[in-house]
Scaffold this active site. Structure first.
Site, PDB file in Angstrom:
ATOM      1  N   HIS A 283      47.836  40.261  32.580  1.00 50.18           N
ATOM      2  CA  HIS A 283      48.566  41.374  33.775  1.00 50.18           C
ATOM      3  C   HIS A 283      49.906  41.712  33.504  1.00 50.18           C
ATOM      4  O   HIS A 283      50.268  42.819  33.817  1.00 50.18           O
ATOM      5  CB  HIS A 283      48.511  40.548  34.975  1.00 50.18           C
ATOM      6  CG  HIS A 283      48.200  41.291  36.484  1.00 50.18           C
ATOM      7  ND1 HIS A 283      47.716  40.818  37.513  1.00 50.18           N
ATOM      8  CD2 HIS A 283      48.826  42.628  36.606  1.00 50.18           C
ATOM      9  CE1 HIS A 283      47.694  41.892  38.618  1.00 50.18           C
ATOM     10  NE2 HIS A 283      48.521  42.876  37.800  1.00 50.18           N
TER      11      HIS A 283
ATOM     12  N   LYS B  21      42.124  40.213  35.844  1.00 50.53           N
ATOM     13  CA  LYS B  21      43.573  40.339  35.257  1.00 50.53           C
ATOM     14  C   LYS B  21      43.936  38.721  35.262  1.00 50.53           C
ATOM     15  O   LYS B  21      43.803  38.202  36.287  1.00 50.53           O
ATOM     16  CB  LYS B  21      44.605  41.125  35.650  1.00 50.53           C
ATOM     17  CG  LYS B  21      44.109  42.467  35.852  1.00 50.53           C
ATOM     18  CD  LYS B  21      45.161  43.470  35.982  1.00 50.53           C
ATOM     19  CE  LYS B  21      44.679  44.831  36.339  1.00 50.53           C
ATOM     20  NZ  LYS B  21      44.204  44.936  37.850  1.00 50.53           N
TER      21      LYS B  21
ATOM     22  N   ASP C 277      38.458  47.576  39.757  1.00 47.02           N
ATOM     23  CA  ASP C 277      39.637  47.152  38.948  1.00 47.02           C
ATOM     24  C   ASP C 277      39.886  45.906  40.060  1.00 47.02           C
ATOM     25  O   ASP C 277      40.801  46.349  41.061  1.00 47.02           O
ATOM     26  CB  ASP C 277      40.646  48.198  38.613  1.00 47.02           C
ATOM     27  CG  ASP C 277      41.740  47.402  38.279  1.00 47.02           C
ATOM     28  OD1 ASP C 277      41.629  47.020  36.780  1.00 47.02           O
ATOM     29  OD2 ASP C 277      43.041  47.145  38.687  1.00 47.02           O
TER      30      ASP C 277
ATOM     31  N   TYR D 122      45.602  39.679  43.603  1.00 43.25           N
ATOM     32  CA  TYR D 122      45.314  40.251  44.495  1.00 43.25           C
ATOM     33  C   TYR D 122      44.743  39.702  45.872  1.00 43.25           C
ATOM     34  O   TYR D 122      44.960  40.130  46.924  1.00 43.25           O
ATOM     35  CB  TYR D 122      44.423  41.525  44.375  1.00 43.25           C
ATOM     36  CG  TYR D 122      45.065  42.611  43.313  1.00 43.25           C
ATOM     37  CD1 TYR D 122      46.278  42.606  42.710  1.00 43.25           C
ATOM     38  CD2 TYR D 122      43.966  43.331  42.493  1.00 43.25           C
ATOM     39  CE1 TYR D 122      46.576  43.347  41.567  1.00 43.25           C
ATOM     40  CE2 TYR D 122      44.389  44.108  41.536  1.00 43.25           C
ATOM     41  CZ  TYR D 122      45.678  44.350  41.045  1.00 43.25           C
ATOM     42  OH  TYR D 122      46.190  45.061  40.084  1.00 43.25           O
TER      43      TYR D 122
END
Ligand code: A2P
Length: 326
Positions: A121, A88, A54, A59
């Protein structure tokens, strides 16, 4: 022989989405995994047997995740089609004309031709531009009023184009899902939300289940490494009631709370960059929780146990957790 039995008992399995495609029920989370650590973590996870990773643009580590995937494919450990890779769309790319470009950046960073799953997201959009968290002179996040429904309509053609196998959402409340379902030609396959025994999402889960939308549980271990954690806040993995259950079953608390999601039919995404933990978090297919234990765990919900409240964008008209009970 014994080794084989153990291996089989410890094998993950897939859930089926509303579009007929399958998804491994456990995936490795990569939120908070530092770029310098995540390549090794993903390599270890693949060696251990994880097939679901994931990811997310925000990130800041998709290139490093991609390096691990490329290494394991070139070593011949796995083929691309054995993997289930999620990413996302970040809040600054909700405007329909920006969606494809954002996806292409993620594909390039991950070194992939397609994603198995792409999620919006968060429902709330931020001001478009190069900053992931654009702020004004007072340090307050700058919002964009792009409607997530319009973002969804920009995602659908990317499935047709073969860049995405499935699409879904993350952090949507039930009213936002209802609005989305009214216009969607392609139904979201999942709503990825915070979910653990202190915040078990029972109502949202029931709502999603009725509509064929799977819950994917993020922060299933209570995210002890969340950046805004305060001393004195409840620590899921230290909970004595959970420890008692884990001791009775000869398992760790982490294994029990991960298995809890499996018993509920939720996809679960434990994050770790520590090889032993990545391995032990995967050892959840050689035991079960009884219906009584699941019911007991259901009672641990704190009602206000949300750990990821996204306070930075409170006040946004599409903030999912303000003015919505689930
Ligand atoms: P680390 O990555 O240093 O191994 P969540 O998935 O709920 O966001 O939680 C992630 C956090 O939990 C990270 O700090 C991670 O540490 C830690 N963690 C992951 N697996 C375990 C485990 N089996 N036991 C204890 N802590 C764990």
């Amino acid at each position: 022989m014994l080794k084989n039995v153990y291996k089989m008992a410890s094998k993950s399995f897939n859930v089926k989405f509303n579009n007929g495609l399958e998804c491994p029920i456990i995936g490795l989370g990569t939120w908070k995994s530092k770029p310098g650590e995540v390549t090794q973590a993903v390599k270890d996870a693949i060696d251990i047997g994880y097939r679901h990773i994931d990811c997310a643009h925000v990130y800041g580590n998709e290139k490093e995740v991609g390096a691990a995937i490329a290494a394991k494919i070139s070593e011949g450990v796995i083929k691309r089609e054995d993997l289930f890779i999620t990413s996302k769309l970040w809040n600054t790319y909700h405007r329909p004309d920006l969606v494809r470009g954002a996806l292409e950046t993620t594909l390039r960073d991950l070194g992939l031709q397609y994603l198995d799953l792409y999620l919006i997201h968060w429902p709330q959009a931020y001001k478009e531009g190069p900053e992931n968290f654009p702020t004004d002179e007072n340090g307050k996040i700058q919002f964009s009023d792009v409607d997530y429904v319009d973002t969804w309509k920009a995602l659908e053609p990317l499935v047709e184009a073969g860049l995405l196998r499935s699409i879904g959402v993350s952090n949507f409340n039930h009213r936002q899902l209802l609005r989305l379902l009214e216009v969607a030609t392609i139904k979201p396959v999942t709503n990825q939300v915070e979910c653990h025994p202190y915040f078990n999402q029972a109502r949202l889960k029931a709502f999603c289940e009725e509509r064929g939308i799977k819950i994917t549980a993020y922060s299933p271990l209570g995210s002890p490494d969340r950046p805004w954690a305060q001393p004195g806040e409840p620590q899921l993995l230290q909970d004595p009631k959970l420890k008692a259950i884990a001791d009775r079953l000869g398992k760790t608390v982490a294994q029990v709370v991960l298995r809890y999601q499996i018993e509920r039919g939720n996809i679960v995404l434990p994050k770790s960059v520590t090889k032993e933990r990545i391995a032990s978090n995967f050892q959840i297919f050689d035991f079960k929780l009884s219906a009584e234990d699941v019911a007991l765990l259901d009672t641990f919900d704190l009602k206000n146990g949300r750990l990821v409240p996204m306070t930075a964008s409170l006040g946004h008209k599409y903030h999912p957790f303000e003015n919505d009970e689930y």
